[in-house]
Design a protein around this motif. Structure first.
Motif, PDB file in Angstrom:
ATOM      1  N   THR A 161       0.852  -1.195   0.000  1.00  0.00           N
ATOM      2  CA  THR A 161       0.000   0.000   0.000  1.00  0.00           C
ATOM      3  C   THR A 161       0.889   1.248   0.000  1.00  0.00           C
ATOM      4  OG1 THR A 161      -0.146   0.147   2.428  1.00  0.00           O
ATOM      5  CG2 THR A 161      -1.765  -1.243   1.284  1.00  0.00           C
ATOM      6  N   GLY A 162       0.386   2.318  -0.601  1.00  0.00           N
ATOM      7  CA  GLY A 162       1.169   3.549  -0.693  1.00  0.00           C
ATOM      8  C   GLY A 162       2.409   3.365  -1.542  1.00  0.00           C
ATOM      9  N   SER A 163       2.232   2.844  -2.766  1.00  0.00           N
ATOM     10  CA  SER A 163       3.372   2.452  -3.606  1.00  0.00           C
ATOM     11  C   SER A 163       3.842   3.523  -4.577  1.00  0.00           C
ATOM     12  CB  SER A 163       2.999   1.211  -4.433  1.00  0.00           C
ATOM     13  OG  SER A 163       2.626   0.144  -3.618  1.00  0.00           O
ATOM     14  N   SER A 164       3.167   4.631  -4.667  1.00  0.00           N
ATOM     15  CA  SER A 164       3.493   5.591  -5.722  1.00  0.00           C
ATOM     16  C   SER A 164       4.725   6.435  -5.416  1.00  0.00           C
ATOM     17  CB  SER A 164       2.299   6.505  -6.007  1.00  0.00           C
ATOM     18  OG  SER A 164       1.958   7.254  -4.861  1.00  0.00           O
ATOM     19  N   ARG A 165       5.162   6.452  -4.157  1.00  0.00           N
ATOM     20  CA  ARG A 165       6.342   7.234  -3.800  1.00  0.00           C
ATOM     21  C   ARG A 165       6.892   6.755  -2.458  1.00  0.00           C
ATOM     22  NH1 ARG A 165       3.827  13.202  -2.188  1.00  0.00           N
ATOM     23  NH2 ARG A 165       2.214  12.448  -0.762  1.00  0.00           N
ATOM     24  N   ASP A 198      -7.784   3.193  -1.922  1.00  0.00           N
ATOM     25  CA  ASP A 198      -7.878   4.037  -0.738  1.00  0.00           C
ATOM     26  C   ASP A 198      -8.079   3.083   0.435  1.00  0.00           C
ATOM     27  OD1 ASP A 198      -8.530   5.675   1.366  1.00  0.00           O
ATOM     28  OD2 ASP A 198     -10.153   6.745   0.342  1.00  0.00           O
ATOM     29  N   VAL A 199      -7.065   2.943   1.288  1.00  0.00           N
ATOM     30  CA  VAL A 199      -7.130   1.937   2.345  1.00  0.00           C
ATOM     31  C   VAL A 199      -8.244   2.205   3.343  1.00  0.00           C
ATOM     32  CG1 VAL A 199      -4.685   1.365   2.132  1.00  0.00           C
ATOM     33  CG2 VAL A 199      -5.396   3.139   3.770  1.00  0.00           C
ATOM     34  N   ALA A 200      -8.755   3.431   3.374  1.00  0.00           N
ATOM     35  CA  ALA A 200      -9.837   3.768   4.300  1.00  0.00           C
ATOM     36  C   ALA A 200     -11.193   3.270   3.816  1.00  0.00           C
ATOM     37  CB  ALA A 200      -9.892   5.273   4.526  1.00  0.00           C
ATOM     38  N   ASP A 201     -11.250   2.719   2.605  1.00  0.00           N
ATOM     39  CA  ASP A 201     -12.501   2.216   2.021  1.00  0.00           C
ATOM     40  C   ASP A 201     -12.475   0.692   2.023  1.00  0.00           C
ATOM     41  OD1 ASP A 201     -14.605   1.378   0.425  1.00  0.00           O
ATOM     42  OD2 ASP A 201     -14.304   2.929  -1.093  1.00  0.00           O
ATOM     43  N   PRO A 202     -13.164   0.028   2.980  1.00  0.00           N
ATOM     44  CA  PRO A 202     -13.103  -1.430   3.077  1.00  0.00           C
ATOM     45  C   PRO A 202     -13.559  -2.147   1.808  1.00  0.00           C
ATOM     46  CG  PRO A 202     -14.083  -0.491   5.057  1.00  0.00           C
ATOM     47  CD  PRO A 202     -13.980   0.618   4.062  1.00  0.00           C
ATOM     48  N   THR A 203     -14.546  -1.605   1.118  1.00  0.00           N
ATOM     49  CA  THR A 203     -15.027  -2.242  -0.113  1.00  0.00           C
ATOM     50  C   THR A 203     -13.949  -2.218  -1.184  1.00  0.00           C
ATOM     51  OG1 THR A 203     -17.306  -1.590   0.388  1.00  0.00           O
ATOM     52  CG2 THR A 203     -16.806  -2.186  -1.885  1.00  0.00           C
ATOM     53  N   GLN A 204     -13.280  -1.087  -1.318  1.00  0.00           N
ATOM     54  CA  GLN A 204     -12.202  -0.969  -2.297  1.00  0.00           C
ATOM     55  C   GLN A 204     -11.022  -1.865  -1.911  1.00  0.00           C
ATOM     56  OE1 GLN A 204      -9.477   2.641  -3.963  1.00  0.00           O
ATOM     57  NE2 GLN A 204     -11.652   3.123  -3.683  1.00  0.00           N
ATOM     58  N   GLY A 261      -2.155   2.396  -4.680  1.00  0.00           N
ATOM     59  CA  GLY A 261      -2.101   3.791  -4.256  1.00  0.00           C
ATOM     60  C   GLY A 261      -3.395   4.476  -4.641  1.00  0.00           C
ATOM     61  N   ARG A 262      -3.618   5.634  -4.091  1.00  0.00           N
ATOM     62  CA  ARG A 262      -4.871   6.345  -4.341  1.00  0.00           C
ATOM     63  C   ARG A 262      -4.977   6.824  -5.786  1.00  0.00           C
ATOM     64  NH1 ARG A 262      -7.310   8.578   0.514  1.00  0.00           N
ATOM     65  NH2 ARG A 262      -7.949  10.397  -0.681  1.00  0.00           N
ATOM     66  N   ASN A 263      -3.826   7.120  -6.419  1.00  0.00           N
ATOM     67  CA  ASN A 263      -3.815   7.676  -7.773  1.00  0.00           C
ATOM     68  C   ASN A 263      -3.264   6.637  -8.749  1.00  0.00           C
ATOM     69  OD1 ASN A 263      -3.200   9.091 -10.172  1.00  0.00           O
ATOM     70  ND2 ASN A 263      -2.943  11.009  -9.039  1.00  0.00           N
ATOM     71  N   LEU A 264      -4.143   5.987  -9.500  1.00  0.00           N
ATOM     72  CA  LEU A 264      -3.704   4.929 -10.408  1.00  0.00           C
ATOM     73  C   LEU A 264      -2.807   5.468 -11.508  1.00  0.00           C
ATOM     74  CD1 LEU A 264      -3.815   1.985 -11.263  1.00  0.00           C
ATOM     75  CD2 LEU A 264      -5.922   2.492 -12.541  1.00  0.00           C
ATOM     76  N   ALA A 265      -3.095   6.659 -12.027  1.00  0.00           N
ATOM     77  CA  ALA A 265      -2.271   7.236 -13.092  1.00  0.00           C
ATOM     78  C   ALA A 265      -0.842   7.453 -12.612  1.00  0.00           C
ATOM     79  CB  ALA A 265      -2.888   8.547 -13.574  1.00  0.00           C
ATOM     80  N   ALA A 266      -0.694   7.913 -11.368  1.00  0.00           N
ATOM     81  CA  ALA A 266       0.648   8.121 -10.809  1.00  0.00           C
ATOM     82  C   ALA A 266       1.384   6.803 -10.672  1.00  0.00           C
ATOM     83  CB  ALA A 266       0.543   8.822  -9.451  1.00  0.00           C
ATOM     84  N   LEU A 267       0.679   5.765 -10.253  1.00  0.00           N
ATOM     85  CA  LEU A 267       1.289   4.443 -10.146  1.00  0.00           C
ATOM     86  C   LEU A 267       1.767   3.951 -11.502  1.00  0.00           C
ATOM     87  CD1 LEU A 267      -1.106   2.467  -7.762  1.00  0.00           C
ATOM     88  CD2 LEU A 267       1.311   2.947  -7.348  1.00  0.00           C
TER      89      LEU A 267
END
Length: 279
Positions: free
Chosen positions: A8-12, A57-63, A33-39
């Motif tokens: 998690t949090g892989s973009s930087r 978004d780790v705060a969203d259990p469904t996601q 990561g929250r921003n797929l384009a950045a990843l």
């Protein structure tokens, strides 16, 4: 044998460097990561046979559950979970709104719980796994100007210690990773957050602490690329440590905390023991 990582949090920062180190070691990575384009931009050129970038978004259990399901469908297993996503809520406690407090815990604590809860069934089924939870020196010693951030990292450490004892029977090892100051964007305006309600009584201390943190932005001693390589080593160990301090500053903080705890325990031990029932 090569491993499948879920990060998690892989973009930087540390998450990105860990993903690069795992790929360099021949492992495969689910980079979230929250921003797929950045990843996708960060990992451009790496084939899908060893990399799966996912918006999360780790705060969203469904996601979270959808991302873990996608990872398992793509790779068939998850060997290493690196819970790295998080941010720093700085500022003095009274100057931080209740909403900001909830958001800090939603990401740093409940987000980590969400991902761990989603990954554990697969690891239990495999009867193997490694969980690396990124904490901080702030999970060992609370400091002024970061009381809420430290509270989230203390929560991560207590959770990790208890979880480690629960899942060891399934061949799953949990390691708390406590970095000191590493040269990432953690203290950058793009990541860090400060209090949003100025209180006159705290004005001098608030300004002093903000200047302290700002002066260390991109001046930190820790090398995130080296930490990424060390995380791969930890994941490969047959008997990994329960707690790993990353950086010479983190080692110094832990040694100081141990010494302080011992001195205080020794000083008040008679009073402590005196609270037992008389027998």
């Amino acid at each position: 044998m090569s491993k499948i990582w879920f990060i998690t949090g892989s973009s930087r920062g540390i998450g990105y460097q860990a993903a690069q180190a795992a790929l360099a070691a021949g492992d495969s990575v689910v980079a979230t990561g929250r921003n797929l384009a950045a990843l996708q931009k960060q990992f451009a050129g790496i084939g899908s046979e060893r990399l799966l970038p996912l918006a999360l978004d780790v705060a969203d259990p469904t996601q979270v559950q959808a991302a873990v399901d996608a990872a398992l469908a793509h790779f068939g297993r998850i060997d290493v979970l690196l819970n790295n996503a998080g941010y720093g809520q700085l500022g003095l406690f009274e100057e931080i709104s209740a909403v900001a407090v909830q958001q800090q815990f939603a990401t740093n604590v409940f987000g980590l719980y969400n991902v761990t809860r989603a990954v554990l069934p697969a690891m239990r089924h495999q009867r193997s796994g490694r969980i690396l939870n990124i904490s901080s020196v702030g999970g060992i010693r609370g400091v002024a100007g970061a009381s809420l951030y430290c509270a989230t990292k203390f929560a991560v450490e207590g959770f990790s210690e208890g979880l480690a004892d629960e899942v060891a029977q399934f061949g799953i090892a949990v390691t708390i990773v406590g970095p000191g100051y590493f040269r990432t964007d953690f203290l950058d305006a793009s990541s860090i957050r400060h209090g949003d309600a100025a209180i006159a009584d705290y004005a001098a201390l608030s300004q002093q602490l903000r200047e302290f943190f700002d002066a260390r932005n991109h001046q930190q001693a820790g090398d995130p690329a080296e930490l990424g390589r060390v995380l791969v080593q930890l994941a490969q160990m047959d008997s990994p440590p329960r707690r790993f301090s990353a950086g010479s500053d983190a080692v110094a903080v832990l040694r100081d905390k141990i010494a302080h705890l011992k001195a205080e325990l020794d000083a008040f031990e008679p009073l402590s023991r005196g609270t037992d029932l008389a027998v």
